[in-house]
Design a protein around this motif. Structure first.
Motif, short mmCIF file in Angstrom:
data_model
loop_
_atom_site.label_atom_id
_atom_site.label_comp_id
_atom_site.label_asym_id
_atom_site.label_seq_id
_atom_site.Cartn_x
_atom_site.Cartn_y
_atom_site.Cartn_z
N GLU A 1 -8.92 -3.54 -2.84
CA GLU A 1 -10.14 -3.59 -2.05
C GLU A 1 -10.17 -2.39 -1.10
N PRO A 2 -11.35 -2.04 -0.55
CA PRO A 2 -11.45 -0.89 0.37
C PRO A 2 -10.53 -1.02 1.60
N ASN A 3 -10.20 -2.26 2.00
CA ASN A 3 -9.33 -2.45 3.16
C ASN A 3 -7.85 -2.43 2.78
N ASN A 4 -7.53 -1.96 1.55
CA ASN A 4 -6.17 -1.88 1.01
C ASN A 4 -5.56 -3.24 0.72
N GLU A 5 -6.39 -4.28 0.66
CA GLU A 5 -5.90 -5.59 0.25
C GLU A 5 -6.01 -5.66 -1.28
N PRO B 1 0.79 -1.24 0.00
CA PRO B 1 0.00 0.00 0.00
C PRO B 1 0.82 1.29 0.00
#
Length: 124
Positions: free
Chosen positions: A81-85, A19
């Protein structure tokens, strides 16, 4: 109507796809290499590993026989993804068992050095 050009996929190591990296962008096209750690038959998502870095790869659009512990290379687009995955949506995949990863990293460094030199001295 022109269709968008398909990128060959920028060569990156899994360590570079985190990230905090400037490469970590939605829709960016990459070529990644790693050892198959796990495979979910239902979702067609594999996890590849290189050193201490791992990446999930969606393989539903490619036909490969996966073996845990084998080396694979994928080309596809990064989806964050929104969770930075992140997950790479693969459009190409191949088994690269026998690839010397140390030599691969060295050649990648040499390629980048050459490209940087070419950009800084375009008429040489």
């Amino acid at each position: 109507m022109d269709s968008p050009a398909i990128s060959a996929g920028e060569l990156v190591t899994l360590q570079e796809l985190n990230p905090s990296s400037p490469l970590f962008k939605q829709g960016a096209s990459f070529r990644v290499t790693g050892k198959l750690q796990e495979y979910d038959l239902e979702t067609a998502v594999v996890a590849i590993l290189d050193g201490d870095a791992s990446l999930k790869v969606d393989t539903k659009h490619i036909q490969l026989n996966f073996r845990k512990g084998s080396m694979y290379q994928f080309i596809g687009e990064l989806h964050v993804e929104p969770n930075n995955e992140a997950i790479l949506k693969a459009r190409v995949g191949r088994n690269v068992d026998g690839l010397d990863m140390n030599l691969y990293r060295q050649s990648l460094k040499l390629l980048r050095d050459f490209q940087a030199e070419s950009r800084s001295n375009p008429l040489a």
